[in-house]
Write an enzyme that holds these catalytic residues in place. Structure first.
Site, PDB file in Angstrom:
ATOM      1  N   CYS A 246      69.830 -35.055  -1.807  1.00 38.68           N
ATOM      2  CA  CYS A 246      70.303 -33.680  -1.654  1.00 38.68           C
ATOM      3  C   CYS A 246      70.139 -32.889  -2.946  1.00 38.68           C
ATOM      4  CB  CYS A 246      71.771 -33.664  -1.235  1.00 38.68           C
ATOM      5  SG  CYS A 246      72.042 -34.242   0.456  1.00 38.68           S
TER       6      CYS A 246
ATOM      7  N   ARG B 204      66.553 -30.287  -0.455  1.00 36.42           N
ATOM      8  CA  ARG B 204      66.268 -31.693  -0.704  1.00 36.42           C
ATOM      9  C   ARG B 204      65.352 -31.788  -1.927  1.00 36.42           C
ATOM     10  NH1 ARG B 204      69.767 -31.571   2.319  1.00 36.42           N
ATOM     11  NH2 ARG B 204      70.006 -32.548   4.369  1.00 36.42           N
TER      12      ARG B 204
ATOM     13  N   HIS C 275      72.369 -40.830  -1.767  1.00 39.78           N
ATOM     14  CA  HIS C 275      73.266 -39.767  -2.213  1.00 39.78           C
ATOM     15  C   HIS C 275      73.106 -39.504  -3.712  1.00 39.78           C
ATOM     16  CE1 HIS C 275      75.465 -39.179   1.486  1.00 39.78           C
ATOM     17  NE2 HIS C 275      75.735 -40.463   1.590  1.00 39.78           N
TER      18      HIS C 275
END
Length: 256
Positions: free
Chosen positions: A214, A223, A146
């Site tokens: 992300c 991405r 993340h």
């Protein structure tokens, strides 16, 4: 006649009062809903990071303690013709090692865990895509993490510059990858996980590391992909960690 007029007047004045009460109730509901949304966003951007940070720090310390335990440690063999040791792919949820990236800060140390399910990425650190190469192997070690939530393990992935080093510590030693370049792709571009990233017909001859996250930082429409290649490796039997991350390793283990 007067009574009829009074009744009509009461109905007339009651209408605006009812409308005002309805507006006040709706306003209160909207304020409450907005506050709940605010708390949710606050939890996502702050609360999940605190919870994940605490758990991941403990995972790193536990991994380091296990390495220091003679009964649990696995001695790496001596280097044979320069080729790094490559471990077998473990079960999902297993902690493979620890990732150190000096560019991300002097205290950056994150667990590397087998698997990329939400349960792993949301709490345990950087996830290793199952079925891709293991650290040190010819092919593509593909990992995910993340950016802004759940520990924000790859928050600064866009700040890497060519030559930056990514260190992966396992029981076998330290694998040192050198960052080459990055690109932004659509989520459907799973070919970046291939043995030779984005080249389906190519046979791997190099040892790649591909980090995915992300993009943009507060979204997931794209991405961001960061590519590195193995520069060298240091077996556990060689002694202290590489000098550039010696302090990071010590702090991560809780020895400071």
């Amino acid at each position: 006649m007067l009574q009829l007029q009074d009744s009509a007047a009461r109905r007339f004045t009651r209408g605006p009062r009812t409308f005002r009460r309805t507006v006040l109730v709706l306003g209160e509901l909207l304020v409450t809903a907005g506050f709940i949304v605010f708390l949710f966003v606050l939890w996502q951007l702050w609360g999940t990071n605190m919870a994940a940070d605490a758990r991941q720090r403990e995972m790193v310390r536990e991994f380091s303690r296990n390495l220091a335990d003679p009964a649990a440690a696995v001695a790496a063999p001596a280097v044979v013709d320069g080729r790094p040791t490559v471990a077998a792919e473990p079960a999902t949820g297993t902690t493979l090692g620890v990732v150190y990236i000096p560019r991300f800060g002097a205290d950056y140390a994150r667990p590397l865990v087998q698997g990329t399910s939400p349960a792993i990425l949301d709490a345990l650190g950087i996830g290793h895509y199952e079925g891709t190469a293991m650290p040190g192997a010819v092919g593509n070690v593909a990992v995910a993490g993340h950016r802004q939530t759940h520990g924000a393990v790859l928050d600064n992935i866009d700040e890497l510059v060519p030559g930056d080093r990514i260190y992966i510590q396992t029981r076998d030693g330290y694998y040192v990858y050198s960052f080459r370049n990055s690109e932004v792709v659509l989520p459907a571009r799973t070919d970046v996980l291939l043995p030779v990233p984005a080249q389906p017909d190519a046979a791997a001859t190099e040892r790649y590391l591909t980090m995915t996250s992300c993009n943009p930082r507060f979204g997931s429409q794209e991405r961001v992909i960061a590519y590195s290649v193995l520069e060298r490796w240091q077996p556990a039997s060689a002694g202290p960690p590489p000098a550039e991350i010696a302090g990071q390793v010590q702090r991560a283990a809780g020895e400071d």
